[in-house]
Scaffold this active site. Structure first.
Site, PDB file in Angstrom:
ATOM      1  N   ARG A 129      -0.917  43.671  59.754  1.00  0.00           N
ATOM      2  CA  ARG A 129      -2.334  43.325  59.655  1.00  0.00           C
ATOM      3  C   ARG A 129      -3.205  43.883  60.776  1.00  0.00           C
ATOM      4  O   ARG A 129      -2.888  43.789  61.960  1.00  0.00           O
ATOM      5  CB  ARG A 129      -2.493  41.810  59.570  1.00  0.00           C
ATOM      6  CG  ARG A 129      -1.960  41.013  60.742  1.00  0.00           C
ATOM      7  CD  ARG A 129      -2.034  39.527  60.425  1.00  0.00           C
ATOM      8  NE  ARG A 129      -1.627  38.710  61.560  1.00  0.00           N
ATOM      9  CZ  ARG A 129      -2.409  37.814  62.146  1.00  0.00           C
ATOM     10  NH1 ARG A 129      -3.633  37.627  61.721  1.00  0.00           N
ATOM     11  NH2 ARG A 129      -1.966  37.102  63.156  1.00  0.00           N
TER      12      ARG A 129
ATOM     13  N   GLU B 167       0.518  41.487  73.398  1.00  0.00           N
ATOM     14  CA  GLU B 167       0.885  41.914  72.049  1.00  0.00           C
ATOM     15  C   GLU B 167       0.931  43.436  71.962  1.00  0.00           C
ATOM     16  O   GLU B 167      -0.084  44.117  72.136  1.00  0.00           O
ATOM     17  CB  GLU B 167      -0.125  41.370  71.031  1.00  0.00           C
ATOM     18  CG  GLU B 167       0.308  41.578  69.605  1.00  0.00           C
ATOM     19  CD  GLU B 167      -0.583  40.815  68.647  1.00  0.00           C
ATOM     20  OE1 GLU B 167      -0.038  40.222  67.699  1.00  0.00           O
ATOM     21  OE2 GLU B 167      -1.801  40.809  68.838  1.00  0.00           O
TER      22      GLU B 167
ATOM     23  N   LYS C  16       2.664  40.953  60.887  1.00  0.00           N
ATOM     24  CA  LYS C  16       2.561  41.216  62.325  1.00  0.00           C
ATOM     25  C   LYS C  16       1.451  42.219  62.603  1.00  0.00           C
ATOM     26  O   LYS C  16       1.234  43.141  61.822  1.00  0.00           O
ATOM     27  CB  LYS C  16       3.890  41.776  62.863  1.00  0.00           C
ATOM     28  CG  LYS C  16       3.857  42.169  64.349  1.00  0.00           C
ATOM     29  CD  LYS C  16       5.199  42.678  64.812  1.00  0.00           C
ATOM     30  CE  LYS C  16       5.121  43.269  66.226  1.00  0.00           C
ATOM     31  NZ  LYS C  16       4.632  42.309  67.228  1.00  0.00           N
ATOM     32  N   HIS C  17       0.737  42.033  63.736  1.00  0.00           N
ATOM     33  CA  HIS C  17      -0.181  43.047  64.231  1.00  0.00           C
ATOM     34  C   HIS C  17       0.655  44.193  64.814  1.00  0.00           C
ATOM     35  O   HIS C  17       1.208  44.084  65.909  1.00  0.00           O
ATOM     36  CB  HIS C  17      -1.073  42.483  65.350  1.00  0.00           C
ATOM     37  CG  HIS C  17      -2.117  41.533  64.884  1.00  0.00           C
ATOM     38  ND1 HIS C  17      -3.011  41.826  63.877  1.00  0.00           N
ATOM     39  CD2 HIS C  17      -2.448  40.285  65.311  1.00  0.00           C
ATOM     40  CE1 HIS C  17      -3.838  40.807  63.705  1.00  0.00           C
ATOM     41  NE2 HIS C  17      -3.510  39.857  64.553  1.00  0.00           N
ATOM     42  N   VAL C  18       0.756  45.288  64.116  1.00  0.00           N
ATOM     43  CA  VAL C  18       1.537  46.424  64.611  1.00  0.00           C
ATOM     44  C   VAL C  18       1.148  47.666  63.814  1.00  0.00           C
ATOM     45  O   VAL C  18       0.720  47.574  62.653  1.00  0.00           O
ATOM     46  CB  VAL C  18       3.062  46.155  64.472  1.00  0.00           C
ATOM     47  CG1 VAL C  18       3.489  46.119  63.009  1.00  0.00           C
ATOM     48  CG2 VAL C  18       3.878  47.171  65.263  1.00  0.00           C
TER      49      VAL C  18
END
Length: 390
Positions: free
Chosen positions: A121, A154, A181-183
């Protein structure tokens, strides 16, 4: 001998059958022929319509001809960037070169090697609401829901060992499963794993960056961070009070969006393209044309759906048809649970003047082009369903 017999039959026919009756029979035969021709065409049209309906209702877009899929989308876009004066700002015009699209051509969900949905995301694109929606859908559609734990720092850009480790972790989850996941984009195939079903969301880049600016200054954001990590220091009050309009107009360091500028691998949240481009060095520069083009290719090749926050109803409809295993019933739940749209909504964010947004847009040209590309792709996926425009 045969010729004489035929001649005799013809003569007898002319003697026994009046000339007017022969003409009438010929006219009747012609009428029957025309009727059969029209009826055959009508049956062919009905058959074609039934075939298209069956394609729209198919769970996957796998082709029946057995040929390998060309990962390049038939959607050809031409970006025509023109700098307009006054309140117009930077605008883009896209031209569609292919007149028709079919569900089977635009649905690449069947290319995934396993029933695992990977939602890497992008921040501030409604991803929190979408994540909550997926959690509710996990009970309805019976799949396993997993998300990344909060981290003090993060990382969205990973080095190769970290990238391989994350691919291995996601591969362990028992299908059907979702991981959030933020990635940045992960290339599972590069490390020998089957590709998942890729999904993400986008938003108008300037609206997103304004939302991010005030999000990291929201009081509840620091309360949550302080609870999770008590050792974190509170930010400078002057920084918290900094207004976005003044930040832009005063050319403050935080609001300078310089093309080609790079940040460390902790993450550059100014860009959406980085979340689709990948971990490579050429994906790290801000407002990079190279990163934008690579992000476009990855969207066409890997992403089953890239939703658009500003068109959530259309996004949910496309998700229900293109990824039904996970999103069946999404529209109903979203409408019933209106509060989903208010998750992480920042009431402390003040309005920003349009002329300030236009100043910022001039530095987000490739980010805006990528956003328009994703929006056009979503529109084509929706039109391929044959549903009425609403």
């Amino acid at each position: 001998m045969v010729k004489e017999v035929i001649t005799h039959v013809v003569r007898r026919w002319r003697q026994l059958v009046p000339w007017r009756l022969s003409e009438m029979l010929a006219l009747m035969l012609l009428t029957v022929t025309v009727f059969l021709f029209v009826h055959t065409n009508d049956l062919a049209a009905q058959l074609e319509s039934a075939k298209q309906q069956q394609q729209r209702l198919a769970l996957t877009g796998a082709r029946s001809d057995g040929q390998s899929r060309d990962h390049r989308s038939p959607l050809a876009l031409r970006a025509d960037a023109s700098s307009a004066s006054g309140a117009g700002g930077m605008r883009y015009k896209f031209q569609q070169t292919a007149p028709q699209f079919h569900f089977g051509q635009l649905n690449i969900t069947g290319n995934a090697g396993k029933e695992t949905l990977f939602f890497n995301r992008v921040p501030k694109v409604g991803s929190q609401s979408t994540m909550q929606l997926l959690k509710r859908l996990s009970y309805r559609n019976r799949f396993n829901f997993h998300k990344d734990h909060p981290q003090k720092v993060e990382l969205i850009n990973l080095n190769p060992p970290q990238e391989k480790r994350l691919c291995s972790l996601i591969n362990i989850f028992r299908p059907p499963a979702v991981y959030v996941k933020h990635v940045c984009f992960l290339d599972f195939v590069k490390y020998g794993y089957d590709p998942p079903i890729y999904f993400n969301m986008v938003r108008d880049p300037v609206e997103r960056i304004i939302s991010w600016y005030y999000y990291v200054r929201a009081p509840w954001y620091f309360v949550e961070r302080k609870r999770a990590f008590p050792e974190l220091e509170l930010p400078d009050p002057n920084w918290l009070k900094k207004d976005y309009e003044q930040c832009v107009l005063s050319n403050d360091w935080e609001c300078r969006y310089i093309e080609g500028d790079k940040k460390d691998r902790v993450g550059d949240h100014r860009r959406m393209t980085g979340f689709f481009c990948g971990m490579e060095e050429d994906c790290s520069a801000f407002n990079s044309e190279v990163a934008m083009q690579k992000a476009k290719r990855n969207v066409e090749k890997y992403y089953a759906v890239v939703g658009v926050l500003e068109e959530m109803n259309k996004t949910l409809t496309v998700l229900e048809h293109y990824i039904p295993r996970f999103f069946a019933g999404a529209s109903d739940i979203y409408q019933e649970e209106k509060r989903l749209s208010n998750v992480n909504k920042n009431s402390y964010k003040p309005p920003v003047a349009e002329y300030v947004k236009d100043i910022v847009r001039k530095n987000f040209t490739h980010e805006i082009e990528f956003y328009e590309f994703c929006k056009q792709r979503l529109h084509q996926q929706y039109l391929a369903l044959g549903l009425p425009e609403n």
